[in-house]
Design a protein around this motif. Structure first.
Motif, PDB file in Angstrom:
ATOM      1  N   ALA A 127       5.443   6.356  -2.469  1.00  0.00           N
ATOM      2  CA  ALA A 127       5.285   5.138  -3.272  1.00  0.00           C
ATOM      3  C   ALA A 127       6.538   4.897  -4.113  1.00  0.00           C
ATOM      4  CB  ALA A 127       4.051   5.251  -4.166  1.00  0.00           C
ATOM      5  N   LYS A 159       0.842  -1.204   0.000  1.00  0.00           N
ATOM      6  CA  LYS A 159       0.000   0.000   0.000  1.00  0.00           C
ATOM      7  C   LYS A 159       0.870   1.245   0.000  1.00  0.00           C
ATOM      8  CE  LYS A 159      -3.605   2.024   2.885  1.00  0.00           C
ATOM      9  NZ  LYS A 159      -2.802   3.018   3.570  1.00  0.00           N
ATOM     10  N   CYS A 160       0.491   2.198  -0.801  1.00  0.00           N
ATOM     11  CA  CYS A 160       1.194   3.481  -0.801  1.00  0.00           C
ATOM     12  C   CYS A 160       1.061   4.086   0.592  1.00  0.00           C
ATOM     13  CB  CYS A 160       0.582   4.397  -1.862  1.00  0.00           C
ATOM     14  SG  CYS A 160       1.062   6.111  -1.659  1.00  0.00           S
ATOM     15  N   CYS A 185      -1.113   7.323   0.786  1.00  0.00           N
ATOM     16  CA  CYS A 185      -2.346   7.381  -0.010  1.00  0.00           C
ATOM     17  C   CYS A 185      -3.441   6.586   0.699  1.00  0.00           C
ATOM     18  CB  CYS A 185      -2.125   6.791  -1.398  1.00  0.00           C
ATOM     19  SG  CYS A 185      -0.579   7.283  -2.169  1.00  0.00           S
ATOM     20  N   ASP A 186      -4.621   6.626   0.091  1.00  0.00           N
ATOM     21  CA  ASP A 186      -5.745   5.900   0.665  1.00  0.00           C
ATOM     22  C   ASP A 186      -6.054   4.666  -0.168  1.00  0.00           C
ATOM     23  OD1 ASP A 186      -6.250   7.459   2.875  1.00  0.00           O
ATOM     24  OD2 ASP A 186      -7.464   8.877   1.741  1.00  0.00           O
ATOM     25  N   ASP A 217       0.344   1.672  -8.258  1.00  0.00           N
ATOM     26  CA  ASP A 217      -0.640   2.556  -8.896  1.00  0.00           C
ATOM     27  C   ASP A 217      -0.490   4.014  -8.472  1.00  0.00           C
ATOM     28  OD1 ASP A 217      -1.787   0.412 -10.184  1.00  0.00           O
ATOM     29  OD2 ASP A 217      -3.137  -0.018  -8.527  1.00  0.00           O
ATOM     30  N   SER A 218       0.451   4.298  -7.590  1.00  0.00           N
ATOM     31  CA  SER A 218       0.552   5.657  -7.059  1.00  0.00           C
ATOM     32  C   SER A 218       1.785   6.378  -7.603  1.00  0.00           C
ATOM     33  CB  SER A 218       0.640   5.603  -5.529  1.00  0.00           C
ATOM     34  OG  SER A 218       0.934   6.878  -5.021  1.00  0.00           O
ATOM     35  N   SER A 219       1.624   7.677  -7.784  1.00  0.00           N
ATOM     36  CA  SER A 219       2.758   8.494  -8.216  1.00  0.00           C
ATOM     37  C   SER A 219       3.335   9.302  -7.058  1.00  0.00           C
ATOM     38  CB  SER A 219       2.309   9.437  -9.339  1.00  0.00           C
ATOM     39  OG  SER A 219       1.262  10.265  -8.863  1.00  0.00           O
ATOM     40  N   ALA A 220       2.855   9.032  -5.841  1.00  0.00           N
ATOM     41  CA  ALA A 220       3.354   9.777  -4.673  1.00  0.00           C
ATOM     42  C   ALA A 220       4.829   9.467  -4.435  1.00  0.00           C
ATOM     43  CB  ALA A 220       2.538   9.411  -3.438  1.00  0.00           C
ATOM     44  N   ILE A 254      -4.468   2.580  -2.183  1.00  0.00           N
ATOM     45  CA  ILE A 254      -3.969   2.176  -3.498  1.00  0.00           C
ATOM     46  C   ILE A 254      -2.547   1.650  -3.347  1.00  0.00           C
ATOM     47  CG2 ILE A 254      -5.452   3.715  -4.822  1.00  0.00           C
ATOM     48  CD1 ILE A 254      -3.074   5.545  -5.207  1.00  0.00           C
ATOM     49  N   SER A 255      -2.181   0.811  -4.277  1.00  0.00           N
ATOM     50  CA  SER A 255      -0.873   0.173  -4.168  1.00  0.00           C
ATOM     51  C   SER A 255       0.228   1.140  -4.598  1.00  0.00           C
ATOM     52  CB  SER A 255      -0.839  -1.067  -5.060  1.00  0.00           C
ATOM     53  OG  SER A 255      -0.833  -0.673  -6.418  1.00  0.00           O
ATOM     54  N   VAL A 256       1.451   0.802  -4.231  1.00  0.00           N
ATOM     55  CA  VAL A 256       2.576   1.639  -4.651  1.00  0.00           C
ATOM     56  C   VAL A 256       2.748   1.548  -6.169  1.00  0.00           C
ATOM     57  CG1 VAL A 256       3.800   1.504  -2.455  1.00  0.00           C
ATOM     58  CG2 VAL A 256       4.282  -0.176  -4.204  1.00  0.00           C
TER      59      VAL A 256
END
Lengths: 196, 171
Positions: free
Chosen positions: B68, B51-52, B55-56, B62-65, B58-60
């Protein structure tokens, strides 16, 4: 079969009483909501909250990085002192809120060997972090964290997050949200009292 | 040569070609399924179940944070070092806690999230089964001669009814 009321039945007050109950319930709900709104709007900002981290009681992950001024930093060199490791970003409002308190804390603990404050730039540019520290009067070492690997080692999810590390190098507290100088002193005093 | 014999002789090469194609397809599929995954494949599979952190839900993957990205980087490094999936997950759980895993572990306190839905589903199904069983069960009310006499008396007093009443089972 007759469905009408019996001649000696009591007057039909049910619907009227129901309307009154609904009205009073609505008024009571409004009063409660107004009281809650007033309470939340007027209370002081939330104090820093101590949040569990799997690192509590563990040796603090090593930090070897470059400071904003270009020097090399080794967390291990601070062994024997209380260390406050503060993850921050210039774009983060709670970080801006806590910055004056961090300046106060650093000033109060400026004596050699006293608690040390270390900043870690979190997801921010070096230039912005440098300007932020300069404008606030920060004098403590602040390291940059390209790639966010220091933040990952400490399990940081978002700034500001602050870790208190004991003189033996153990993580003894993890504070989420903005901290005050009093919060930090209190955490150190509690850790000392607990013999950490 | 009979037409039937001719068809048999002509279909032989077709069956051979089909068998070869099938064998090739199976061999290709087997090689893809049973082969050792590459570093990138392993890292991608791990990224999908982590999990990112900021984030809430979403997987790492799928995340651009930035958090992540940091997790993706450390996963890749550790996969390259030859660490197992479990070792990498344990490392991250040791930093962020079990919430870093999109699929909670089935042991410890987090097992509750697996057990509660199962118990709730079993309870719901049991309740439904009981409800329908009770509905299908024939009524246990027994009409006594006294009841029947009361009904007859009431009908006699109020006159004949417009619609016939279905007679219940006799005593």
């Amino acid at each position: 079969m007759s469905t009408g009321p019996a001649p000696d039945a009591a007057p039909a007050v049910g619907p009227r009483r129901g309307r009154h109950t609904a009205r009073w319930t609505a008024v009571a709900s409004l009063v409660v909501m107004a009281a809650l709104i007033a309470l939340l709007a007027t209370r002081p900002p939330a104090a820093a909250t101590e949040v569990y981290t799997p690192l509590l009681g563990q040796q603090a992950p090593p930090v070897t990085a470059t400071t904003l001024s270009g020097g090399r930093f080794h967390l291990a060199a601070y062994r024997g002192r209380w260390v406050v490791l503060n993850f921050f970003a210039s774009w983060c409002p709670p970080c801006q809120d806590e910055e004056p308190d961090l300046v106060t804390f650093a000033y109060q603990h400026r004596a050699p060997g006293d608690a040390a404050l270390i900043g870690v730039v979190y997801d921010d540019t070096t230039a912005a972090a440098r300007a932020f520290e300069r404008s606030s009067g920060a004098t403590w070492p602040t390291v940059i964290d390209p790639g966010g690997q220091i933040a990952l080692r400490y399990g940081v999810r978002g700034p500001p997050e602050t870790f208190l590390i004991s003189p033996s190098g153990t993580v003894v507290a993890h504070l989420d949200s903005a901290v005050t100088a009093a919060d930090l002193d209190q955490q150190i005093a509690a850790a000392r009292a607990a013999g950490l | 040569m009979s037409p039937r014999g001719g068809r048999k002789a002509g279909s032989g090469p077709v069956w051979v070609v089909l068998a070869v194609v099938l064998a090739l397809a199976l061999a290709l599929a087997a090689s893809r399924w049973s082969g050792t995954p590459t570093v990138a494949q392993r890292a991608a599979a791990l990224d999908a179940v982590l999990k990112c952190p900021s984030c809430d839900g979403i997987s790492v993957a799928d995340s651009s944070a930035s958090t992540a990205a940091a997790v993706r980087q450390v996963v890749l490094i550790r996969v390259r070092e030859g660490q197992s999936d479990q070792q990498i997950e344990q490392y991250l759980v040791g930093r962020y806690g079990p919430s870093i895993l999109l699929r909670p572990p089935t042991t410890g306190i987090t097992a509750v999230v697996w057990v509660v839905p199962l118990v709730a589903a079993a309870g719901g199904l049991g309740g439904l089964a009981l409800f329908f069983w009770r509905r299908r069960r024939p009524p246990t009310t027994v009409v006594t001669p006294e009841d029947r006499a009361l009904v007859d008396q009431a009908m006699a007093e109020n006159g004949p009814v417009a619609a016939p009443v279905a007679a219940g089972p006799g005593p």
